[in-house]
Design a protein around this motif. Structure first.
Motif, PDB file in Angstrom:
ATOM      1  N   THR A  65       0.854  -1.184   0.000  1.00  0.00           N
ATOM      2  CA  THR A  65       0.000   0.000   0.000  1.00  0.00           C
ATOM      3  C   THR A  65       0.889   1.232   0.000  1.00  0.00           C
ATOM      4  OG1 THR A  65      -1.532   1.344   1.321  1.00  0.00           O
ATOM      5  CG2 THR A  65      -0.169  -0.220   2.520  1.00  0.00           C
ATOM      6  N   THR A  66       0.428   2.284  -0.649  1.00  0.00           N
ATOM      7  CA  THR A  66       1.196   3.529  -0.668  1.00  0.00           C
ATOM      8  C   THR A  66       1.108   4.258   0.669  1.00  0.00           C
ATOM      9  OG1 THR A  66      -0.705   4.741  -1.572  1.00  0.00           O
ATOM     10  CG2 THR A  66       0.868   3.837  -3.149  1.00  0.00           C
ATOM     11  N   PHE A  67       0.240   3.786   1.575  1.00  0.00           N
ATOM     12  CA  PHE A  67       0.086   4.455   2.865  1.00  0.00           C
ATOM     13  C   PHE A  67       1.166   4.078   3.872  1.00  0.00           C
ATOM     14  CE2 PHE A  67      -4.480   4.477   1.494  1.00  0.00           C
ATOM     15  CZ  PHE A  67      -4.583   5.850   1.370  1.00  0.00           C
ATOM     16  N   THR A  68       1.825   2.956   3.669  1.00  0.00           N
ATOM     17  CA  THR A  68       2.769   2.498   4.675  1.00  0.00           C
ATOM     18  C   THR A  68       4.117   3.195   4.561  1.00  0.00           C
ATOM     19  OG1 THR A  68       3.827   0.578   5.690  1.00  0.00           O
ATOM     20  CG2 THR A  68       3.676   0.579   3.300  1.00  0.00           C
ATOM     21  N   LEU A  69       4.757   3.404   5.711  1.00  0.00           N
ATOM     22  CA  LEU A  69       6.123   3.918   5.743  1.00  0.00           C
ATOM     23  C   LEU A  69       7.103   2.800   6.085  1.00  0.00           C
ATOM     24  CD1 LEU A  69       5.596   7.321   7.595  1.00  0.00           C
ATOM     25  CD2 LEU A  69       5.834   6.920   5.158  1.00  0.00           C
ATOM     26  N   GLN A  70       6.591   1.568   6.167  1.00  0.00           N
ATOM     27  CA  GLN A  70       7.445   0.433   6.510  1.00  0.00           C
ATOM     28  C   GLN A  70       8.239  -0.005   5.281  1.00  0.00           C
ATOM     29  OE1 GLN A  70       7.883  -0.604   9.616  1.00  0.00           O
ATOM     30  NE2 GLN A  70       6.455   0.991  10.232  1.00  0.00           N
ATOM     31  N   THR A  71       9.271   0.751   4.979  1.00  0.00           N
ATOM     32  CA  THR A  71      10.116   0.463   3.825  1.00  0.00           C
ATOM     33  C   THR A  71      11.569   0.323   4.262  1.00  0.00           C
ATOM     34  OG1 THR A  71      10.371   2.834   3.399  1.00  0.00           O
ATOM     35  CG2 THR A  71       8.630   1.681   2.194  1.00  0.00           C
ATOM     36  N   LYS A  72      12.308  -0.455   3.498  1.00  0.00           N
ATOM     37  CA  LYS A  72      13.746  -0.590   3.739  1.00  0.00           C
ATOM     38  C   LYS A  72      14.460   0.365   2.793  1.00  0.00           C
ATOM     39  CE  LYS A  72      17.579  -3.911   3.734  1.00  0.00           C
ATOM     40  NZ  LYS A  72      17.979  -3.653   5.121  1.00  0.00           N
ATOM     41  N   LEU A  73      15.216   1.299   3.346  1.00  0.00           N
ATOM     42  CA  LEU A  73      15.906   2.309   2.543  1.00  0.00           C
ATOM     43  C   LEU A  73      17.334   1.864   2.251  1.00  0.00           C
ATOM     44  CD1 LEU A  73      16.108   5.150   1.266  1.00  0.00           C
ATOM     45  CD2 LEU A  73      16.788   5.991   3.518  1.00  0.00           C
ATOM     46  N   ILE A  74      17.684   1.871   0.970  1.00  0.00           N
ATOM     47  CA  ILE A  74      19.048   1.556   0.545  1.00  0.00           C
ATOM     48  C   ILE A  74      19.581   2.775  -0.203  1.00  0.00           C
ATOM     49  CG2 ILE A  74      20.481   0.041  -0.875  1.00  0.00           C
ATOM     50  CD1 ILE A  74      18.234  -2.080  -0.500  1.00  0.00           C
ATOM     51  N   THR A  75      20.657   3.365   0.305  1.00  0.00           N
ATOM     52  CA  THR A  75      21.246   4.553  -0.316  1.00  0.00           C
ATOM     53  C   THR A  75      22.545   4.175  -1.022  1.00  0.00           C
ATOM     54  OG1 THR A  75      20.299   5.964   1.405  1.00  0.00           O
ATOM     55  CG2 THR A  75      22.086   6.891   0.097  1.00  0.00           C
ATOM     56  N   LEU A 325      -5.064   3.068   9.060  1.00  0.00           N
ATOM     57  CA  LEU A 325      -3.684   3.481   8.823  1.00  0.00           C
ATOM     58  C   LEU A 325      -3.624   4.916   8.307  1.00  0.00           C
ATOM     59  CD1 LEU A 325      -0.794   2.169   8.843  1.00  0.00           C
ATOM     60  CD2 LEU A 325      -1.121   1.751   6.409  1.00  0.00           C
ATOM     61  N   ALA A 326      -4.498   5.242   7.362  1.00  0.00           N
ATOM     62  CA  ALA A 326      -4.475   6.561   6.731  1.00  0.00           C
ATOM     63  C   ALA A 326      -4.982   7.660   7.654  1.00  0.00           C
ATOM     64  CB  ALA A 326      -5.311   6.537   5.450  1.00  0.00           C
ATOM     65  N   ARG A 327      -5.983   7.339   8.480  1.00  0.00           N
ATOM     66  CA  ARG A 327      -6.596   8.369   9.325  1.00  0.00           C
ATOM     67  C   ARG A 327      -6.021   8.408  10.729  1.00  0.00           C
ATOM     68  NH1 ARG A 327      -7.375  10.992   5.451  1.00  0.00           N
ATOM     69  NH2 ARG A 327      -8.194  12.550   6.881  1.00  0.00           N
ATOM     70  N   GLY A 328      -5.204   7.417  11.093  1.00  0.00           N
ATOM     71  CA  GLY A 328      -4.639   7.402  12.439  1.00  0.00           C
ATOM     72  C   GLY A 328      -5.681   7.153  13.511  1.00  0.00           C
ATOM     73  N   LYS A 329      -6.753   6.446  13.149  1.00  0.00           N
ATOM     74  CA  LYS A 329      -7.821   6.159  14.106  1.00  0.00           C
ATOM     75  C   LYS A 329      -8.164   4.671  14.056  1.00  0.00           C
ATOM     76  CE  LYS A 329     -11.261   8.993  14.711  1.00  0.00           C
ATOM     77  NZ  LYS A 329     -12.469   9.821  14.489  1.00  0.00           N
ATOM     78  N   ASN A 467       3.614   5.587  11.654  1.00  0.00           N
ATOM     79  CA  ASN A 467       3.141   5.693  10.273  1.00  0.00           C
ATOM     80  C   ASN A 467       2.549   7.076   9.991  1.00  0.00           C
ATOM     81  OD1 ASN A 467       2.880   3.776   7.864  1.00  0.00           O
ATOM     82  ND2 ASN A 467       0.917   4.818   7.859  1.00  0.00           N
ATOM     83  N   ILE A 468       3.317   8.108  10.316  1.00  0.00           N
ATOM     84  CA  ILE A 468       2.833   9.483  10.150  1.00  0.00           C
ATOM     85  C   ILE A 468       2.838   9.837   8.667  1.00  0.00           C
ATOM     86  CG2 ILE A 468       3.231  11.899  10.738  1.00  0.00           C
ATOM     87  CD1 ILE A 468       4.565  10.912  13.323  1.00  0.00           C
ATOM     88  N   GLN A 469       1.648  10.088   8.131  1.00  0.00           N
ATOM     89  CA  GLN A 469       1.484  10.331   6.700  1.00  0.00           C
ATOM     90  C   GLN A 469       1.415  11.813   6.355  1.00  0.00           C
ATOM     91  OE1 GLN A 469       1.190   7.979   4.200  1.00  0.00           O
ATOM     92  NE2 GLN A 469       1.473   6.249   5.569  1.00  0.00           N
ATOM     93  N   GLY A 470       0.884  12.615   7.267  1.00  0.00           N
ATOM     94  CA  GLY A 470       0.702  14.034   6.972  1.00  0.00           C
ATOM     95  C   GLY A 470       1.100  14.899   8.156  1.00  0.00           C
ATOM     96  N   TYR A 471       1.342  16.173   7.875  1.00  0.00           N
ATOM     97  CA  TYR A 471       1.819  17.099   8.906  1.00  0.00           C
ATOM     98  C   TYR A 471       0.991  18.369   8.876  1.00  0.00           C
ATOM     99  CZ  TYR A 471       5.649  13.824   8.931  1.00  0.00           C
ATOM    100  OH  TYR A 471       6.372  12.672   9.020  1.00  0.00           O
ATOM    101  N   PRO A 472       0.818  19.012  10.051  1.00  0.00           N
ATOM    102  CA  PRO A 472       1.366  18.651  11.363  1.00  0.00           C
ATOM    103  C   PRO A 472       0.676  17.415  11.941  1.00  0.00           C
ATOM    104  CG  PRO A 472      -0.190  20.439  11.606  1.00  0.00           C
ATOM    105  CD  PRO A 472      -0.039  20.218  10.127  1.00  0.00           C
ATOM    106  N   LYS A 473       1.323  16.816  12.930  1.00  0.00           N
ATOM    107  CA  LYS A 473       0.786  15.629  13.587  1.00  0.00           C
ATOM    108  C   LYS A 473       1.029  15.744  15.084  1.00  0.00           C
ATOM    109  CE  LYS A 473      -0.701  11.292  13.900  1.00  0.00           C
ATOM    110  NZ  LYS A 473      -2.077  10.898  13.528  1.00  0.00           N
TER     111      LYS A 473
END
Length: 506
Positions: A65-75, A325-329, A467-473
């Motif tokens: 899902t595009t909503f998740t921040l659970q990604t592995k970052l490789i730089t 996940l998207a609404r934080g509720k 899983n913070i999707q938007g700001y402010p939070k």
């Protein structure tokens, strides 16, 4: 004969034991086999060398899902003409994104080869992809590259043409809403068909599973665009185009539902798709604002009911999960069902994900360790026995500035109360530390009575945990270190309710 029979039995048992041992060893070896893909980056544009970095983010939690921040970052630092790297995959077919960043931030826009609309790809175990970076051009070759070329080519047909955009605007200005919706759909139909032809061109070179996933994602983008066109300028309180437009939206939505087709592929493909269930979530999100326009029911509760009625099985479980996940509720029903003390039988990864989400939003707070503006590491435990109000923001966030206008006077009212602490957390990242420090000095995002900390962007473990999707939070943590809520009343809209929540927990 009896002795021969006994020897034969012993021999057969021995063979079975050896076979079982070998079988177990094979299974164990298979389990221990690591899934991976090889990426070889060839830089033809010398301006990218030494200045550029490639970032590959791989979806990790098994729920696409595009909503998740659970990604592995490789730089990957691009400091030589050719760089090869083996990237670990969590599944044999693994979604991921590719981006280019630069030390000189202004070059991001000068040399923008990847955008949000064209940077999502599908990696498969055993891929060996060569990515050639040239001036304003990207080319893919090697084993598994056809699906990359397919996705990259299809992504070029995301936006409507200027002449079409003008015609859509003309219908809207003239308040010809039926024509507006019909023409907008016609435009999206043509883009959808064009992308389908591109997939057809590459289909023989791509595995059936990947081809089906790409088609499903294209279908999801198509439907999301139609939904966005219908509901994009409406809220549950009305529309800037008037009541006639709102009525036309309802009619268009009913027509859309009557012609809605979702049985394109088996549920397993729909579930594994990155965007299919996202599109279903957005459909319910926008529809609620019109169908519940008088706000007679809490929006989140209304949407939860719509999801229950519209979907079944694992599809429903995933859309419920995305809604939370998207609404934080978390709905009362989900809390009642999936809290650990209930010992609910978990039989799908979506139910398990919901339980994990409930833990993150109701259990122990994440034990962060972040630097403050003086370079001192601050921990969650430093604020033990105090109510913690965490405020997440970033430099350039207009809504963050608007919230600060309301929040700072509230903070001022508690400055002599030692039972509460306000912790301001910027996601600017250490690369932008000086920008962050200047933002603190301006006093438009945060105040002197807050503890100012900096997180490492959206990939910081703290941000990913919630899983913070938007700001402010805003997130409230109790004096005992438990999450009170990750979705408190918005102080911009409900300042009294927000303050009452604080007072109730001091």
């Amino acid at each position: 004969m009896k002795g021969l029979f006994l020897k034969t039995q012993i021999y057969l048992v021995f063979c079975l034991l050896i076979g079982a041992s070998r079988s177990h060893g094979t299974e164990k070896a298979a389990l221990e086999t690591k899934l991976s893909a090889t990426i070889e980056i060839v830089v033809k544009d010398t301006a990218i060398l030494n200045e550029g970095e490639m970032e590959i983010k791989l979806y990790q939690n098994g729920i696409n899902t595009t909503f998740t921040l659970q990604t592995k970052l490789i730089t990957i630092k691009l400091n030589k003409p050719t760089t090869k790297i083996v990237i670990p995959l969590s599944t044999s077919i693994n979604y991921g994104t590719i981006d280019l960043t630069y030390k000189n931030q202004s070059k991001i826009y000068e040399k923008r080869l990847f955008y949000v609309s064209n940077n999502t790809f599908i990696f498969e175990n055993g891929d060996h992809i060569e990515v050639m970076l040239d001036q304003n051009k990207v080319q893919f070759s090697g084993k598994g590259s056809e699906k990359f070329n397919c996705l990259y080519e299809a992504s070029k047909h995301q936006d409507i043409q200027q002449s079409q955009f003008k015609q859509i605007g003309k219908y809207r200005r003239e308040k010809k809403y039926s024509e507006f919706f019909a023409y907008s759909k016609q435009v999206q139909d043509s883009l959808y068909n064009l992308k389908g032809q591109i997939v057809d061109k590459y289909a023989k070179s791509i595995s059936r599973a990947v081809s089906d996933l790409i088609r499903t994602d294209i279908w999801a983008i198509y439907n999301s665009k139609i939904i966005e066109t219908m509901f994009g300028n409406t809220t549950r309180f009305g529309t800037r185009y008037g009541e006639d437009h709102m009525n036309a939206v309802e009619t268009a939505y009913q027509d859309y539902l009557e012609n809605y087709q979702s049985d394109l592929f088996p549920d397993q493909i729909l579930l594994e798709s990155l965007r299919y269930c996202d599109a279903l979530y957005w459909r319910e999100y926008y529809a609620e604002q019109v169908l519940n326009r008088k706000n007679t029911v809490d929006p989140f509760t209304f949407r939860t009911g719509m999801i229950d009625k519209s979907y079944n099985g694992a599809i429903r479980e995933k859309v419920h999960y995305l809604n939370s996940l998207a609404r934080g509720k978390i709905s009362e029903k989900m809390l009642d069902t999936y809290q650990e003390k209930k010992n609910t039988v978990i039989n799908s990864k979506y139910q398990l994900a919901m339980r994990d989400l409930i833990k993150a939003n109701t259990g122990k707070a994440f034990p962060f360790e972040l630097k403050d503006s003086k370079g001192i590491t601050r921990k969650l435990t430093d604020f033990r026995n105090k109510l913690i109000v965490m405020d997440f923001w970033y430099t350039g966030c207009i809504n963050c500035v608007e919230q600060a206008k309301v929040l700072l006077p509230i903070i001022e009212g508690y400055k002599n109360n030692d039972k509460i602490v306000f912790v301001s957390i910027s996601i600017d990242g250490s690369k932008n530390k000086q920008i962050w420090l200047k933002s603190i000095e301006k006093g438009i995002y945060t105040g002197k009575d807050e503890i100012n900390l900096i997180a490492e962007g959206k990939n910081d473990e703290l941000i990913k945990h919630y899983n913070i999707q938007g700001y402010p939070k805003l997130i409230l943590i109790s004096a005992e270190g438990n999450v009170i809520t990750t979705n408190p009343p918005d102080p911009r809209e409900e300042p009294l309710e927000f303050k009452a929540l604080i007072d109730a927990n001091i």
